[in-house]
Write a protein that holds these residues in place. Structure first.
Motif, PDB file in Angstrom:
ATOM      1  N   ALA A  23      19.519 -20.939   0.141  1.00 33.05           N
ATOM      2  CA  ALA A  23      18.478 -20.629  -1.056  1.00 33.05           C
ATOM      3  C   ALA A  23      18.228 -19.229  -1.247  1.00 33.05           C
ATOM      4  N   GLY A  24      19.055 -18.198  -0.691  1.00 30.37           N
ATOM      5  CA  GLY A  24      18.956 -17.153  -1.251  1.00 30.37           C
ATOM      6  C   GLY A  24      17.527 -16.342  -0.436  1.00 30.37           C
ATOM      7  N   LEU A  25      17.235 -16.710   0.346  1.00 28.17           N
ATOM      8  CA  LEU A  25      15.937 -16.063   1.065  1.00 28.17           C
ATOM      9  C   LEU A  25      15.857 -15.518   2.298  1.00 28.17           C
ATOM     10  N   THR A  26      15.172 -14.213   2.351  1.00 27.20           N
ATOM     11  CA  THR A  26      15.402 -13.488   3.691  1.00 27.20           C
ATOM     12  C   THR A  26      14.180 -14.310   4.576  1.00 27.20           C
ATOM     13  N   GLN A  27      14.189 -13.682   5.772  1.00 27.63           N
ATOM     14  CA  GLN A  27      13.053 -14.181   6.709  1.00 27.63           C
ATOM     15  C   GLN A  27      11.898 -13.653   6.065  1.00 27.63           C
ATOM     16  N   ALA A  28      11.944 -12.465   5.631  1.00 31.29           N
ATOM     17  CA  ALA A  28      10.681 -11.919   5.133  1.00 31.29           C
ATOM     18  C   ALA A  28      10.069 -12.475   3.888  1.00 31.29           C
ATOM     19  N   ALA A  29      11.157 -12.983   2.993  1.00 28.43           N
ATOM     20  CA  ALA A  29      10.406 -13.650   1.634  1.00 28.43           C
ATOM     21  C   ALA A  29      10.063 -15.191   2.076  1.00 28.43           C
ATOM     22  N   THR A  30      10.586 -15.784   3.048  1.00 23.39           N
ATOM     23  CA  THR A  30      10.148 -16.935   3.133  1.00 23.39           C
ATOM     24  C   THR A  30       8.900 -16.845   4.026  1.00 23.39           C
ATOM     25  N   ALA A  31       8.802 -16.130   5.166  1.00 27.83           N
ATOM     26  CA  ALA A  31       7.412 -15.765   5.657  1.00 27.83           C
ATOM     27  C   ALA A  31       6.381 -15.180   4.682  1.00 27.83           C
ATOM     28  N   LYS A  32       6.543 -14.531   3.682  1.00 28.26           N
ATOM     29  CA  LYS A  32       5.589 -14.368   2.713  1.00 28.26           C
ATOM     30  C   LYS A  32       5.151 -15.630   1.957  1.00 28.26           C
ATOM     31  N   ARG A  33       6.004 -16.677   1.487  1.00 27.44           N
ATOM     32  CA  ARG A  33       5.882 -17.549   0.858  1.00 27.44           C
ATOM     33  C   ARG A  33       4.908 -18.621   1.592  1.00 27.44           C
ATOM     34  N   LEU A  34       5.217 -18.426   2.855  1.00 23.33           N
ATOM     35  CA  LEU A  34       4.229 -19.434   3.985  1.00 23.33           C
ATOM     36  C   LEU A  34       3.113 -18.950   4.401  1.00 23.33           C
ATOM     37  N   GLY A  35       2.946 -17.530   4.015  1.00 21.53           N
ATOM     38  CA  GLY A  35       1.566 -16.687   4.342  1.00 21.53           C
ATOM     39  C   GLY A  35       1.607 -16.553   6.083  1.00 21.53           C
ATOM     40  N   ILE A  36       2.656 -16.218   6.328  1.00 23.28           N
ATOM     41  CA  ILE A  36       2.841 -15.733   7.587  1.00 23.28           C
ATOM     42  C   ILE A  36       3.752 -14.170   7.740  1.00 23.28           C
ATOM     43  N   THR A  37       3.919 -13.734   9.002  1.00 23.09           N
ATOM     44  CA  THR A  37       4.628 -12.605   9.075  1.00 23.09           C
ATOM     45  C   THR A  37       5.853 -13.101   9.443  1.00 23.09           C
ATOM     46  N   GLN A  38       7.042 -11.774   9.086  1.00 22.05           N
ATOM     47  CA  GLN A  38       8.347 -12.230   9.358  1.00 22.05           C
ATOM     48  C   GLN A  38       8.612 -12.529  10.736  1.00 22.05           C
ATOM     49  N   GLN A  39       7.847 -11.835  11.565  1.00 22.03           N
ATOM     50  CA  GLN A  39       8.004 -12.148  12.986  1.00 22.03           C
ATOM     51  C   GLN A  39       7.585 -13.377  13.397  1.00 22.03           C
ATOM     52  N   THR A  40       6.701 -14.008  13.043  1.00 23.61           N
ATOM     53  CA  THR A  40       6.451 -15.396  13.143  1.00 23.61           C
ATOM     54  C   THR A  40       7.330 -16.295  12.515  1.00 23.61           C
ATOM     55  N   PHE A  41       7.913 -16.042  11.442  1.00 23.83           N
ATOM     56  CA  PHE A  41       8.909 -16.914  10.992  1.00 23.83           C
ATOM     57  C   PHE A  41      10.042 -16.669  11.519  1.00 23.83           C
ATOM     58  N   SER A  42      10.465 -15.774  12.061  1.00 24.67           N
ATOM     59  CA  SER A  42      11.667 -15.630  12.741  1.00 24.67           C
ATOM     60  C   SER A  42      11.567 -16.520  14.170  1.00 24.67           C
ATOM     61  N   ALA A  43      10.366 -16.293  14.873  1.00 21.70           N
ATOM     62  CA  ALA A  43      10.148 -17.187  15.978  1.00 21.70           C
ATOM     63  C   ALA A  43      10.317 -18.630  15.621  1.00 21.70           C
ATOM     64  N   LEU A  44       9.651 -19.065  14.609  1.00 20.54           N
ATOM     65  CA  LEU A  44       9.732 -20.539  13.932  1.00 20.54           C
ATOM     66  C   LEU A  44      11.027 -20.766  13.793  1.00 20.54           C
TER      67      LEU A  44
END
Length: 76
Positions: A23-44
């Motif tokens: 989808a061309g998304l970084t973890q940071a960009a994905t996290a922002k769209r989900l309203g969470i931190t990059q670290q939280t998305f990385s763990a997810l």
């Protein structure tokens, strides 16, 4: 996009990472769209086998992926 048969929850982390990258998304960009931190998305993403169905559907939607359920060709 090809279809993927998921038979175990342990398959989810690698699939989510692949879908995110496709989808061309970084973890940071994905996290922002989900309203969470990059670290939280990385763990997810690393522990995708532990997330709720609601969160999984939310993440898949961001990646343009839908979940399709069908009867298995050879039941367990």
């Amino acid at each position: 996009m090809p279809e993927f048969t998921v038979r175990t929850a342990e398959q989810l982390p690698i699939l989510l990472q692949a879908f995110r990258k496709q989808a061309g998304l970084t973890q940071a960009a994905t996290a922002k769209r989900l309203g969470i931190t990059q670290q939280t998305f990385s763990a997810l993403e690393r522990n995708a086998d532990k997330i709720s169905a609601d969160r999984l559907l939310q993440v898949l939607s961001l990646f343009g992926v839908e979940l399709v359920l069908r009867e298995a060709s050879s039941p367990i």
